[in-house]
Design an enzyme around this catalytic site. Structure first.
Site, mmCIF file in Angstrom:
data_model
loop_
_atom_site.group_PDB
_atom_site.id
_atom_site.type_symbol
_atom_site.label_atom_id
_atom_site.label_comp_id
_atom_site.label_asym_id
_atom_site.label_seq_id
_atom_site.Cartn_x
_atom_site.Cartn_y
_atom_site.Cartn_z
ATOM 1 N N HIS B 127 30.051 42.711 31.851
ATOM 2 C CA HIS B 127 30.403 42.558 33.081
ATOM 3 C C HIS B 127 28.893 42.757 33.754
ATOM 4 O O HIS B 127 28.504 41.748 34.673
ATOM 5 C CB HIS B 127 31.657 43.001 33.801
ATOM 6 C CG HIS B 127 31.468 43.000 35.234
ATOM 7 N ND1 HIS B 127 31.591 41.899 35.810
ATOM 8 C CD2 HIS B 127 31.170 43.972 36.292
ATOM 9 C CE1 HIS B 127 31.568 41.977 37.197
ATOM 10 N NE2 HIS B 127 31.209 43.257 37.318
ATOM 11 N N GLU B 193 38.526 40.211 40.747
ATOM 12 C CA GLU B 193 38.004 40.974 39.501
ATOM 13 C C GLU B 193 39.194 41.840 38.699
ATOM 14 O O GLU B 193 39.995 42.507 39.558
ATOM 15 C CB GLU B 193 37.011 42.300 39.974
ATOM 16 C CG GLU B 193 35.672 41.415 40.445
ATOM 17 C CD GLU B 193 34.612 42.636 40.407
ATOM 18 O OE1 GLU B 193 34.942 43.771 40.634
ATOM 19 O OE2 GLU B 193 33.475 42.095 40.428
ATOM 20 N N ASP B 227 39.943 43.965 42.170
ATOM 21 C CA ASP B 227 39.092 44.342 43.180
ATOM 22 C C ASP B 227 38.563 42.870 43.929
ATOM 23 O O ASP B 227 37.347 42.358 43.751
ATOM 24 C CB ASP B 227 37.723 45.051 42.662
ATOM 25 C CG ASP B 227 36.672 45.476 43.751
ATOM 26 O OD1 ASP B 227 37.007 45.753 44.561
ATOM 27 O OD2 ASP B 227 35.508 45.480 43.015
#
Lengths: 416, 416
Positions: B127, B193, B227
């Site tokens: 990521h 997320e 998120d």
């Protein structure tokens, strides 16, 4: 310096709010201060002093934080402050209950609010550019800064009241001799940051938005804030997610929340214009800031060395701007939330609000009054921040925000 | 998808903790879940089910958050969970009070804890590198990442429970056609997320330090976390202080706190070794992570399109690492604090845990099952995250974390 040397900060023109306890008032409760005396507000409420303040819950000043009082909003705080000024003005006949008024030397101050969320902004362009040069070697304004104040999410639970010792943090940082070598141990470059901070009163509900024009209704008051910074830990972690352990270990605030009403006589136009700005940042008030001088001193060997004198009015972004920028995304703001200005620096060497700037990240050592040399703070050093508006006769001040550095723990002490 | 389709997530092997209310229990209180039923724990306590758990306050399950229960520490939570498993195992003679057990379809779930502080880390190297490429155009591991998980301070007050609508935030961002032009308006690049998060149980006192070896004693359990991210707002603000309004508007978590005891059968060695590390990050347990699969779907037009399947074990840093890195500076950790993993991505196109990576910041549109095309999320879109360990027969799951996007407010609606 004894606490009562700040008497002129707390004339009847101020009437700040705080939380105190004493041998006669062992449970922390709401207070104000007039010169050298602290006044417990619940006793005044019982006495009917606030009979004209609408909707004041009976127990609001018995609580151990100001959150519920602050949440009532600007009108309530203004009304309570005015009633105190009326009761204690020189020609008043009011006799407060004997046990309500205590010498400031006999009280212990506590955190004025429970802090739900803490955001630290960068309002000073000088700081942003100087700090960027000290860390990244380049003088540049970050891409967002011309458009709004930049900020990061700080840690709420490690905000402490002035006089709480500051423990040097452990962390990882680059070796000063071999940049590719990362070391773990006590922070070597411990710094202070000279700041002011708003404390939120009336909340903004999550999903609602609020703008600069709404700010004064939601700001309960202002305190001094020292955003202690571990420059070496910060230097390794800052790219790309910003500060975390370089800042999270401790943040200190002053105990007295000075209201915008008390600061109102010192409101002035912002020296640095920030137009054109997005609509939510537009300030309809021609007086965008306050004429307010802040001082930082390093304390060592029993002597105080002044390291910075800076003015709030130099900042590019104001209290109203940082309030509006935090609120515009719809996250909501809670009573007791803290929104800080970031380091307030100016253009001269005497106006740099942290040692990172003053020593250019350790490359310009300076001498303290006790003869010792510093780049950053050593164990046993203290930092004292003060702030004052106006003249000694008619001024309003914040008292002080002070902290002394304790040595780092070692890993072997482990966890409780 | 009806709530009870998650029954296999909540076999007796799980026994998670949460906060629920129902028509018969209007005040939110502590619960567990077994398959399709929610069980109010206070009724079991009254019934003596927890008689062998030492030091359990009588009212601990009547409270509207799990904070005080979590603060008792691992031993108490383990003991309570074991007692529930004993009482409800197939051959048990225990008959729970009639009003204690309610179909899951008849309860409303609430935030399991009051969150004092929230830190979101980046544990996945994939990521970090993919997101860096999407935003900055360069594949690079940030300087700190080989040494510890990077993180930022998130906003506590805007963490909401699954199913709470997500309001598209307003903010400032670069024009897509003229990079020098900064616009103000509703976020155009709204993203999710895929994350997991630890919830802290036994606190770490400010000034104390704790290490990876201490983590399991302090982690109460794990939830799914989304998120939500405003990529355009984030892109302008991220240099140099990291995420603020790009993240602060809303964070969603799943309602069921799954304990480390429930996850223990799925503990495995970390696939990505992170040695040598600083002493506080050394994990004495050979099983550094859990074998756990996470799935994200975009919901549109009544259809769910799977956009990511990722495994926790791919992450470079573990729960123990993010706990230790947050704690090492001495800031302390409170019961209810949330420490999240950051987006959990893998190496394939099917394993990218956010649309920033999947669409390379909007440059690779994709098709949903309803035929529509997306780069980022549109109003009315939903995102559902799930997580599961083991097989359908013996597994443990998290249920789901879901949110649907509501349109942005306009400035004229102003503030309450």
């Amino acid at each position: 310096m004894s606490a009562d040397s700040y008497a002129h900060h707390f004339s009847i023109a101020n009437i700040p709010f705080g939380i105190a306890s004493s041998s006669t008032h062992p449970a922390p409760a709401a207070v104000t201060r007039i010169r050298d005396h602290v006044i417990f507000l619940d006793a005044l409420l019982e006495d009917g002093v606030f009979r004209n303040t609408k909707g004041l819950p009976r127990n609001v000043f018995q609580q151990s934080t100001l959150n519920n009082f602050a949440a009532l909003g600007r009108e309530s705080a203004t009304s309570v402050r005015t009633a105190i000024q009326q009761a204690f003005k020189p020609d008043s006949n009011y006799k407060p209950p004997l046990n309500a008024v205590i010498p400031v030397s006999q009280v212990k101050m506590h955190m004025p609010v429970h802090v739900g969320d803490f955001t630290d902004f960068s309002c000073s362009e000088d700081h942003v550019v100087n700090a960027g040069e000290a860390v990244f070697g380049k003088r540049a304004v970050p891409p967002g800064f011309p458009h709004y104040p930049l900020g990061y999410g700080g840690r709420s639970s490690s905000i402490v009241i002035s006089e709480t010792p500051v423990q040097r943090p452990l962390g990882q940082y680059r070796s000063k001799t071999e940049q590719d070598n990362v070391l773990f141990g006590p922070c070597q470059d411990l710094d202070y940051e000279l700041e002011l901070a708003c404390i939120i009163g009336k909340p903004v509900r999550m999903g609602d938005i609020a703008t600069a024009a709404d700010a004064d209704e939601h700001i309960f008051g202002v305190v001094l804030l020292n955003d202690w910074s571990a420059r070496d830990i910060l230097g390794l972690e800052i790219v790309p997610l910003g500060p975390l352990n370089g800042k999270s270990f401790t943040t200190s605030i002053s105990p007295w929340v000075v209201t915008l009403d008390a600061l109102a006589p010192f409101a002035i136009p912002a020296a640095v214009h920030s137009s054109p700005v997005a609509p939510y940042l537009e300030d309809p008030n021609p007086n965008g800031t306050y004429s307010l001088e802040l001082t930082a001193e390093v304390l060592s060997g029993g002597l105080a060395t002044q390291v910075c004198v800076a003015k709030l009015e130099w900042a590019r972004w104001s209290f109203r701007h940082i309030f509006a920028h935090q609120a515009i995304g719809g996250c909501g703001l809670g009573s007791g939330d803290i929104i800080a200005t970031g380091t307030l620096s100016g253009k001269t060497l005497q106006a740099l609000g942290c040692l990172l700037e003053m020593t250019m990240n350790g490359k310009r050592p300076f001498k303290l009054k006790d003869g010792s040399i510093r780049t950053f703070l050593e164990d046993g050093d203290g930092v004292r921040i003060t702030g004052f508006a106006g003249t000694p006769n008619d001024g309003v001040g914040f008292g002080e925000c002070v902290g002394v550095i304790n040595p780092a723990l070692t890993l072997s002490r482990g966890v409780q």
